[in-house]
Design a protein around this motif. Sequence first.
Motif, PDB file in Angstrom:
ATOM      1  N   ALA A 168       0.841  -1.204   0.000  1.00 47.54           N
ATOM      2  CA  ALA A 168       0.000   0.000   0.000  1.00 47.54           C
ATOM      3  C   ALA A 168       0.874   1.252   0.000  1.00 47.54           C
ATOM      4  N   LYS A 169       0.497   2.219  -0.828  1.00 47.69           N
ATOM      5  CA  LYS A 169       1.216   3.488  -0.861  1.00 47.69           C
ATOM      6  C   LYS A 169       0.663   4.472   0.163  1.00 47.69           C
ATOM      7  N   ILE A 170      -0.544   4.177   0.654  1.00 51.55           N
ATOM      8  CA  ILE A 170      -1.164   5.031   1.669  1.00 51.55           C
ATOM      9  C   ILE A 170      -1.843   4.140   2.708  1.00 51.55           C
ATOM     10  N   SER A 171      -2.214   4.732   3.801  1.00 50.73           N
ATOM     11  CA  SER A 171      -2.906   3.995   4.864  1.00 50.73           C
ATOM     12  C   SER A 171      -4.414   4.164   4.727  1.00 50.73           C
ATOM     13  N   GLY A 172      -5.155   3.138   5.155  1.00 46.84           N
ATOM     14  CA  GLY A 172      -6.611   3.225   5.114  1.00 46.84           C
ATOM     15  C   GLY A 172      -7.247   1.851   5.243  1.00 46.84           C
ATOM     16  N   ASN A 173      -8.552   1.823   5.274  1.00 40.24           N
ATOM     17  CA  ASN A 173      -9.295   0.569   5.350  1.00 40.24           C
ATOM     18  C   ASN A 173      -9.550   0.026   3.953  1.00 40.24           C
ATOM     19  N   ILE A 174      -9.371  -1.276   3.792  1.00 39.56           N
ATOM     20  CA  ILE A 174      -9.591  -1.911   2.496  1.00 39.56           C
ATOM     21  C   ILE A 174     -11.092  -2.090   2.284  1.00 39.56           C
ATOM     22  N   SER A 175     -11.612  -1.472   1.224  1.00 34.59           N
ATOM     23  CA  SER A 175     -13.043  -1.585   0.922  1.00 34.59           C
ATOM     24  C   SER A 175     -13.321  -2.742  -0.030  1.00 34.59           C
ATOM     25  N   ASP A 176     -12.308  -3.185  -0.766  1.00 31.30           N
ATOM     26  CA  ASP A 176     -12.505  -4.329  -1.671  1.00 31.30           C
ATOM     27  C   ASP A 176     -11.148  -4.957  -1.970  1.00 31.30           C
ATOM     28  N   ILE A 177     -11.120  -6.281  -2.003  1.00 29.93           N
ATOM     29  CA  ILE A 177      -9.908  -7.017  -2.372  1.00 29.93           C
ATOM     30  C   ILE A 177     -10.360  -8.289  -3.104  1.00 29.93           C
ATOM     31  N   PRO A 178     -10.547  -8.194  -4.415  1.00 33.26           N
ATOM     32  CA  PRO A 178     -11.194  -9.266  -5.175  1.00 33.26           C
ATOM     33  C   PRO A 178     -10.309 -10.459  -5.509  1.00 33.26           C
ATOM     34  N   ILE A 179      -8.993 -10.404  -5.251  1.00 31.45           N
ATOM     35  CA  ILE A 179      -8.104 -11.485  -5.677  1.00 31.45           C
ATOM     36  C   ILE A 179      -8.089 -12.634  -4.670  1.00 31.45           C
ATOM     37  N   LYS A 180      -7.710 -13.818  -5.158  1.00 28.50           N
ATOM     38  CA  LYS A 180      -7.570 -15.007  -4.321  1.00 28.50           C
ATOM     39  C   LYS A 180      -6.283 -15.722  -4.685  1.00 28.50           C
ATOM     40  N   GLU A 181      -5.735 -16.509  -3.726  1.00 31.07           N
ATOM     41  CA  GLU A 181      -4.532 -17.280  -3.993  1.00 31.07           C
ATOM     42  C   GLU A 181      -4.767 -18.240  -5.161  1.00 31.07           C
ATOM     43  N   GLY A 182      -3.773 -18.309  -6.046  1.00 33.34           N
ATOM     44  CA  GLY A 182      -3.861 -19.197  -7.197  1.00 33.34           C
ATOM     45  C   GLY A 182      -4.472 -18.555  -8.426  1.00 33.34           C
ATOM     46  N   GLU A 183      -5.036 -17.366  -8.264  1.00 36.81           N
ATOM     47  CA  GLU A 183      -5.666 -16.683  -9.397  1.00 36.81           C
ATOM     48  C   GLU A 183      -4.600 -16.152 -10.346  1.00 36.81           C
ATOM     49  N   ILE A 184      -4.850 -16.260 -11.646  1.00 35.41           N
ATOM     50  CA  ILE A 184      -3.932 -15.749 -12.660  1.00 35.41           C
ATOM     51  C   ILE A 184      -4.351 -14.326 -13.020  1.00 35.41           C
ATOM     52  N   LEU A 185      -3.404 -13.407 -12.940  1.00 36.61           N
ATOM     53  CA  LEU A 185      -3.670 -11.997 -13.205  1.00 36.61           C
ATOM     54  C   LEU A 185      -3.123 -11.581 -14.561  1.00 36.61           C
ATOM     55  N   THR A 186      -3.787 -10.622 -15.185  1.00 40.90           N
ATOM     56  CA  THR A 186      -3.247  -9.967 -16.365  1.00 40.90           C
ATOM     57  C   THR A 186      -2.688  -8.612 -15.939  1.00 40.90           C
ATOM     58  N   ASP A 187      -2.062  -7.930 -16.870  1.00 38.56           N
ATOM     59  CA  ASP A 187      -1.489  -6.624 -16.554  1.00 38.56           C
ATOM     60  C   ASP A 187      -2.582  -5.652 -16.105  1.00 38.56           C
ATOM     61  N   ASN A 188      -2.297  -4.893 -15.072  1.00 38.72           N
ATOM     62  CA  ASN A 188      -3.209  -3.865 -14.546  1.00 38.72           C
ATOM     63  C   ASN A 188      -4.469  -4.449 -13.915  1.00 38.72           C
ATOM     64  N   SER A 189      -4.393  -5.680 -13.435  1.00 36.34           N
ATOM     65  CA  SER A 189      -5.545  -6.279 -12.750  1.00 36.34           C
ATOM     66  C   SER A 189      -5.767  -5.586 -11.402  1.00 36.34           C
ATOM     67  N   LEU A 190      -7.026  -5.484 -11.017  1.00 32.70           N
ATOM     68  CA  LEU A 190      -7.361  -4.857  -9.742  1.00 32.70           C
ATOM     69  C   LEU A 190      -6.941  -5.766  -8.585  1.00 32.70           C
ATOM     70  N   ILE A 191      -6.156  -5.224  -7.672  1.00 30.09           N
ATOM     71  CA  ILE A 191      -5.705  -5.971  -6.500  1.00 30.09           C
ATOM     72  C   ILE A 191      -6.543  -5.601  -5.271  1.00 30.09           C
ATOM     73  N   ALA A 192      -6.686  -4.322  -5.016  1.00 29.85           N
ATOM     74  CA  ALA A 192      -7.433  -3.880  -3.836  1.00 29.85           C
ATOM     75  C   ALA A 192      -7.835  -2.424  -3.992  1.00 29.85           C
ATOM     76  N   ILE A 193      -8.887  -2.050  -3.263  1.00 27.71           N
ATOM     77  CA  ILE A 193      -9.328  -0.656  -3.210  1.00 27.71           C
ATOM     78  C   ILE A 193      -9.350  -0.224  -1.750  1.00 27.71           C
TER      79      ILE A 193
END
Length: 363
Positions: A53-78
Amino acid sequence: MINRIKSTSLLLLALMLVSCTKTEKTSAVRKDIEDAVFTSGYIEMEDEYMISAKISGNISDIPIKEGEILTDNSLIAIIESNVQAEQLKDAEAVYSQSKQNASGNSPQLLQLQAQIDQAQHQVAQDRINFQRYQELRTKNSVSQLDLEKAQLQYQSSQNNLISLQKNYLDTKNALDLSKRRSAIGVNQQQDVLKDYTIRSEGNGEVLNVFKKKGELVKQGENIARIGRGDFKLKLYVSEDDIAKVKIGQKAAIHLNTYPDQDFTATIVKILPAFDETEQSYIVEAKFDKTPETVFSGTQLQANIETSKRKNVLVIPTSYISKGKFVTLENDEKREVLIGSKNNEWTEIRSGISENDILIKPKD
């Protein structure tokens, strides 16, 4: 009578134990051996990186799971950004107003332009009046003083026009500068807001997710670990053994996830610096044939084959006592010079021959 029976029973038991105990014996033999460096280590992917994280705060969404294959610029967390979103709206409102103020239709500039138009009209009138007085003076119809007054009026209106034009230009520059600054403010707020939406850098596989929705994350704290590429083995080699290890050597790999099977690998890289954390040198290897299922972080043990030798004199390692002594059949303790060894065999370089009978030392 009871005491005599007890004594006789103890004597018989002692004789039975002595008769059942056999002294183990052996002699040195010659074997072809492979010298190896034993190491431990683990598996990791060729390119692994942490997303933090580049800043501090509460995570409102984190859609990834272990084993998931990501493409470039995939959403990790909000990360929640209500305050920052409002600040961006404010910055955009300021920019919109400053943009309007800097346009040619802004009230401030229109007012100045009207003053300039009026001043230009006044200059034109005063020029005509001055020229008329010049003609009249040639005919001696007006005095020199009247001509000078007309000239001063013409010069005054010219100076007023120049002042208004300069004021317009200064005001326009100030408004343009305000617009540019407010645009920078919008860009800065947009950049800040981007830090609240965390995305992947390139493709890869999610190896670990360290946070959950609703959790507080601090600046610099890891959110996920991403890996890509082939698997590699990181081996820890001691200072005593690192000089024996060379690129291209083979290693027998025992994985904790495959307890009944060994694999082969090839040494591909020797890191030049001593790792203070691990108190070892780090050597990298690659599987000759990758196991069907591999997990990043799997612990392993490895034997790096450093040389092969034929017809080497060896004895069972269990016959060595105090690190350098053997016991002969006549109970003589003899010091031997040993070479390489493992849990099963120890190389004997001097001190005994194949003709000597050795007895196993008692524990």
